[in-house]
Design a protein around this motif. Structure first.
Motif, PDB file in Angstrom:
ATOM      1  N   TYR A 172       0.886  -1.157   0.167  1.00 23.07           N
ATOM      2  CA  TYR A 172      -0.002   0.146  -0.006  1.00 23.07           C
ATOM      3  C   TYR A 172       0.925   1.221   0.017  1.00 23.07           C
ATOM      4  CZ  TYR A 172      -3.766   2.979   1.401  1.00 23.07           C
ATOM      5  OH  TYR A 172      -4.704   3.949   1.236  1.00 23.07           O
ATOM      6  N   ASN A 173       1.554   1.442  -1.278  1.00 28.63           N
ATOM      7  CA  ASN A 173       2.189   2.499  -1.402  1.00 28.63           C
ATOM      8  C   ASN A 173       2.214   3.658  -2.301  1.00 28.63           C
ATOM      9  OD1 ASN A 173       3.928  -0.328  -1.301  1.00 28.63           O
ATOM     10  ND2 ASN A 173       4.757   1.065   0.207  1.00 28.63           N
ATOM     11  N   ASN A 174       2.837   4.813  -1.972  1.00 32.56           N
ATOM     12  CA  ASN A 174       2.688   5.922  -2.966  1.00 32.56           C
ATOM     13  C   ASN A 174       3.882   6.275  -3.284  1.00 32.56           C
ATOM     14  OD1 ASN A 174       0.178   7.173  -2.799  1.00 32.56           O
ATOM     15  ND2 ASN A 174       0.690   8.140  -0.782  1.00 32.56           N
ATOM     16  N   PHE A 175       4.405   5.907  -4.657  1.00 29.82           N
ATOM     17  CA  PHE A 175       5.449   6.121  -5.395  1.00 29.82           C
ATOM     18  C   PHE A 175       5.148   6.316  -6.819  1.00 29.82           C
ATOM     19  CE2 PHE A 175      10.090   4.013  -5.033  1.00 29.82           C
ATOM     20  CZ  PHE A 175      10.514   5.113  -5.735  1.00 29.82           C
ATOM     21  N   TYR A 176       4.772   7.622  -7.174  1.00 29.32           N
ATOM     22  CA  TYR A 176       4.135   7.667  -8.548  1.00 29.32           C
ATOM     23  C   TYR A 176       4.889   7.336  -9.689  1.00 29.32           C
ATOM     24  CZ  TYR A 176       0.236   9.967  -6.453  1.00 29.32           C
ATOM     25  OH  TYR A 176      -1.039  10.375  -5.978  1.00 29.32           O
ATOM     26  N   GLU A 177       6.358   7.293  -9.514  1.00 32.65           N
ATOM     27  CA  GLU A 177       7.261   6.800 -10.384  1.00 32.65           C
ATOM     28  C   GLU A 177       6.845   5.449 -10.943  1.00 32.65           C
ATOM     29  OE1 GLU A 177       8.262   8.498  -7.852  1.00 32.65           O
ATOM     30  OE2 GLU A 177       9.960   9.565  -7.846  1.00 32.65           O
ATOM     31  N   PHE A 178       6.024   4.748 -10.136  1.00 34.22           N
ATOM     32  CA  PHE A 178       5.523   3.378 -10.539  1.00 34.22           C
ATOM     33  C   PHE A 178       4.015   3.497 -10.415  1.00 34.22           C
ATOM     34  CE2 PHE A 178       9.909   2.952  -8.598  1.00 34.22           C
ATOM     35  CZ  PHE A 178      10.505   2.181  -9.682  1.00 34.22           C
ATOM     36  N   GLN A 214       9.618  -0.825  -3.644  1.00 35.95           N
ATOM     37  CA  GLN A 214       8.608   0.150  -3.518  1.00 35.95           C
ATOM     38  C   GLN A 214       8.440   1.207  -2.452  1.00 35.95           C
ATOM     39  OE1 GLN A 214       8.575  -3.298  -3.392  1.00 35.95           O
ATOM     40  NE2 GLN A 214       6.837  -4.346  -2.257  1.00 35.95           N
ATOM     41  N   ASN A 215       9.575   0.868  -1.303  1.00 33.78           N
ATOM     42  CA  ASN A 215       9.505   1.846  -0.263  1.00 33.78           C
ATOM     43  C   ASN A 215      10.594   2.780  -0.586  1.00 33.78           C
ATOM     44  OD1 ASN A 215       8.164  -1.096   0.976  1.00 33.78           O
ATOM     45  ND2 ASN A 215       7.485   0.792   1.950  1.00 33.78           N
ATOM     46  N   GLY A 216      11.269   2.678  -1.826  1.00 32.34           N
ATOM     47  CA  GLY A 216      12.243   3.844  -1.877  1.00 32.34           C
ATOM     48  C   GLY A 216      13.768   3.451  -1.850  1.00 32.34           C
ATOM     49  N   VAL A 227      17.805   4.207  -0.804  1.00 33.90           N
ATOM     50  CA  VAL A 227      17.703   5.154   0.345  1.00 33.90           C
ATOM     51  C   VAL A 227      16.948   6.302  -0.009  1.00 33.90           C
ATOM     52  CG1 VAL A 227      19.856   6.688  -0.854  1.00 33.90           C
ATOM     53  CG2 VAL A 227      19.670   6.677   1.305  1.00 33.90           C
ATOM     54  N   ARG A 228      16.236   6.581   1.157  1.00 33.03           N
ATOM     55  CA  ARG A 228      15.297   7.326   1.296  1.00 33.03           C
ATOM     56  C   ARG A 228      15.217   8.413   2.611  1.00 33.03           C
ATOM     57  NH1 ARG A 228       9.485   5.040   2.497  1.00 33.03           N
ATOM     58  NH2 ARG A 228       8.889   7.146   2.699  1.00 33.03           N
ATOM     59  N   MET A 229      14.574   9.229   2.558  1.00 40.09           N
ATOM     60  CA  MET A 229      14.190  10.074   3.812  1.00 40.09           C
ATOM     61  C   MET A 229      13.085   9.583   4.839  1.00 40.09           C
ATOM     62  SD  MET A 229      16.714  12.312   4.539  1.00 40.09           S
ATOM     63  CE  MET A 229      15.944  12.863   5.958  1.00 40.09           C
ATOM     64  N   LYS A 248       6.689  14.379   2.296  1.00 42.39           N
ATOM     65  CA  LYS A 248       8.197  14.899   2.408  1.00 42.39           C
ATOM     66  C   LYS A 248       9.176  13.922   2.509  1.00 42.39           C
ATOM     67  CE  LYS A 248       8.758  18.897   3.272  1.00 42.39           C
ATOM     68  NZ  LYS A 248       9.021  19.931   2.418  1.00 42.39           N
ATOM     69  N   SER A 249       8.950  12.602   2.586  1.00 40.23           N
ATOM     70  CA  SER A 249       9.762  11.703   2.770  1.00 40.23           C
ATOM     71  C   SER A 249      10.295  10.986   1.430  1.00 40.23           C
ATOM     72  CB  SER A 249       9.518  10.564   3.898  1.00 40.23           C
ATOM     73  OG  SER A 249       9.213  10.943   5.022  1.00 40.23           O
ATOM     74  N   ALA A 250      11.221  11.790   0.801  1.00 40.78           N
ATOM     75  CA  ALA A 250      11.632  11.582  -0.649  1.00 40.78           C
ATOM     76  C   ALA A 250      12.189   9.930  -0.812  1.00 40.78           C
ATOM     77  CB  ALA A 250      12.401  12.537  -0.993  1.00 40.78           C
ATOM     78  N   LYS A 251      11.797   9.150  -1.837  1.00 39.39           N
ATOM     79  CA  LYS A 251      12.455   8.040  -1.963  1.00 39.39           C
ATOM     80  C   LYS A 251      13.574   7.879  -3.151  1.00 39.39           C
ATOM     81  CE  LYS A 251       8.058   5.326  -0.967  1.00 39.39           C
ATOM     82  NZ  LYS A 251       6.918   4.791  -1.599  1.00 39.39           N
ATOM     83  N   SER A 252      14.254   7.028  -3.056  1.00 39.27           N
ATOM     84  CA  SER A 252      15.135   6.728  -4.127  1.00 39.27           C
ATOM     85  C   SER A 252      15.914   7.983  -4.438  1.00 39.27           C
ATOM     86  CB  SER A 252      14.614   5.996  -5.367  1.00 39.27           C
ATOM     87  OG  SER A 252      13.658   5.100  -4.860  1.00 39.27           O
TER      88      SER A 252
HETATM   89  N1  MTE Z   1       9.055   9.757  -3.306  1.00 42.04           N
HETATM   90  C1  MTE Z   1       9.348   9.672  -4.574  1.00 42.04           C
HETATM   91  N2  MTE Z   1      10.231   9.770  -5.222  1.00 42.04           N
HETATM   92  N3  MTE Z   1       8.165   9.540  -5.215  1.00 42.04           N
HETATM   93  C2  MTE Z   1       6.708   9.610  -4.652  1.00 42.04           C
HETATM   94  O1  MTE Z   1       5.595   9.538  -5.335  1.00 42.04           O
HETATM   95  N4  MTE Z   1       5.740   9.721  -2.598  1.00 42.04           N
HETATM   96  C3  MTE Z   1       5.475  10.159  -1.040  1.00 42.04           C
HETATM   97  C4  MTE Z   1       6.869   9.669  -0.496  1.00 42.04           C
HETATM   98  N5  MTE Z   1       8.026   9.716  -1.204  1.00 42.04           N
HETATM   99  C5  MTE Z   1       6.554   9.561  -3.213  1.00 42.04           C
HETATM  100  C6  MTE Z   1       7.983   9.528  -2.610  1.00 42.04           C
HETATM  101  C7  MTE Z   1       4.239  10.116  -0.437  1.00 42.04           C
HETATM  102  S1  MTE Z   1       2.922  10.828  -1.027  1.00 42.04           S
HETATM  103  C8  MTE Z   1       4.157   9.044   0.692  1.00 42.04           C
HETATM  104  S2  MTE Z   1       2.988   8.786   1.577  1.00 42.04           S
HETATM  105  C9  MTE Z   1       5.520   8.245   1.027  1.00 42.04           C
HETATM  106  O2  MTE Z   1       6.401   8.507   0.046  1.00 42.04           O
HETATM  107  C10 MTE Z   1       5.004   6.743   0.925  1.00 42.04           C
HETATM  108  O3  MTE Z   1       5.815   5.982   1.619  1.00 42.04           O
HETATM  109  P1  MTE Z   1       5.756   4.454   1.652  1.00 42.04           P
HETATM  110  O4  MTE Z   1       5.166   4.045   0.407  1.00 42.04           O
HETATM  111  O5  MTE Z   1       7.099   3.849   1.908  1.00 42.04           O
HETATM  112  O6  MTE Z   1       4.674   4.362   2.833  1.00 42.04           O
END
Ligand code: MTE
Length: 326
Positions: free
Chosen positions: A85-91, A226-228, A231-233, A242-246
């Motif tokens: 159940y993730n938000n990662f719009y690049e996917f 899928q969780n970034g 390395v992510r914040m 705000k917690s940027a992924k990859s």
């Molecule tokens: N980082 C990137 N690169 N792309 C994204 O779409 N979505 C953000 C954030 N970091 C996002 C991202 C949003 S909206 C959320 S709620 C969290 O990642 C979700 O993290 P999770 O999927 O590990 O719970």
């Protein structure tokens, strides 16, 4: 899926509206039933297999000492919920998409460049970055702006360790996170749903707060794609976006950086985005939240706490009107 035209003309699916709760719950239920064999469907079975694959990209263990300051009595979200159940719009924009499509991300080899207003700019490979400080496990709540939350054992170290190493100049007031922008690995980049790459930012004192975690893993393993990965914040007092992924670049800058969701919808997503039950999103309340995993008819909503309960960050915002700086 509801699409709204944003002020900048981009067709924007607003995060809370992308998949209405009833839809995703019934989808999850459907996937569960397929997995249990009560619904037979070749393509759905393939989907479940892909989901399982993406969840455990090698499932490499990652050792970390639990930091007692961030232990928690709260029930942890299941690994399955946290990775499907993730938000990662690049996917893709659907919550189920990243688990199904992020297997195309290659988290190694990976380098991260740190530059801008620093005395010692550097490019580090993943191993060097991971060795920079001792890995800790910290159980953090993460509250999404959409009104749901999870409790996850993250692994990483305070970003302040890296900040100290590169020695910010006197001009460095903000820090910008730039994430991977590679269409070959990220199918969602073909859609103009956000301006790419996904960028985020913090004020330097926020970035230096011990709670701000540079994360490499969760649940005792390296980050699932899928969780970034890799390395992510993780910023537990701010809304999840705000917690940027990859992350591939960290830049120290003088002026407040642009951020992905603020570019897309400035009146809805501010630069600070601190969890704040007193400041509603223009189209929904932020006063309560649903804990993922506590599904069902009788599941109660929880009251959202100021700064998501991390009151130790309050002094960062002394004297600021948090309705104005939302
Ligand atoms: N980082 C990137 N690169 N792309 C994204 O779409 N979505 C953000 C954030 N970091 C996002 C991202 C949003 S909206 C959320 S709620 C969290 O990642 C979700 O993290 P999770 O999927 O590990 O719970």
């Amino acid at each position: 899926m509801l699409i709204k035209r944003s002020p900048n003309g981009i067709d924007l699916p607003f995060s809370s509206e992308i998949t209405p709760r009833a839809v995703f719950e019934s989808r999850r239920d459907f996937i569960r039933k397929v997995a249990l064999g009560s619904i037979a469907s070749g393509s759905m079975l393939e989907m479940v297999n892909r989901e399982a694959f993406a969840q455990t990209p090698g499932a490499q263990k990652l050792a970390a000492a639990a930091n007692p300051a961030y232990a928690s009595m709260e029930k942890k979200t299941s690994f399955k919920d946290a990775t499907t159940y993730n938000n990662f719009y690049e996917f893709g924009t659907d919550k189920a998409d990243p688990a199904m499509t992020a297997s195309s991300l290659r988290p190694r080899p990976w380098t991260i460049t740190i530059d801008g207003e620093v005395k010692k700019p550097m490019t580090l490979d993943l191993d060097s970055l991971m060795k920079l400080a001792a890995m800790e496990e910290r159980v953090y709540r993460l509250r999404c702006v959409e009104g749901w939350s999870m409790v996850i054992p993250w692994i990483g170290y305070s970003l302040s360790n890296l900040i100290k190493k590169v020695e910010p100049t006197a001009n460095a007031r903000y820090i910008e996170f730039i994430t991977l922008d590679d269409k070959k690995q990220m199918p969602g980049l073909r859609s103009p749903v956000l301006e790419w790459p996904y960028v985020e930012g913090l004020r330097l004192d926020e970035a230096n707060h011990p709670l701000a975690l540079l994360s490499f893993g969760m649940y005792g393993e390296v980050l699932p794609n899928q969780n970034g990965a890799p390395v992510r914040m993780v910023l537990p007092w701010k809304y999840g976006f705000k917690s940027a992924k990859s992350i591939v670049k960290i830049r120290f800058v003088k002026d407040q950086p642009r951020t992905a969701w603020n570019i897309a919808a400035p009146s809805e997503y501010g630069f600070y985005s601190n969890v704040n039950p007193d400041v509603d999103h223009p189209r929904w309340s932020q006063a309560s939240e649903r804990r993922i995993g506590e599904d069902g008819f009788l599941a109660r909503k929880r009251k959202t706490l100021m700064f998501n309960g991390y009151s130790e960050v309050a002094s960062l915002y002394t004297g600021m009107d948090l309705k104005k700086f939302y």
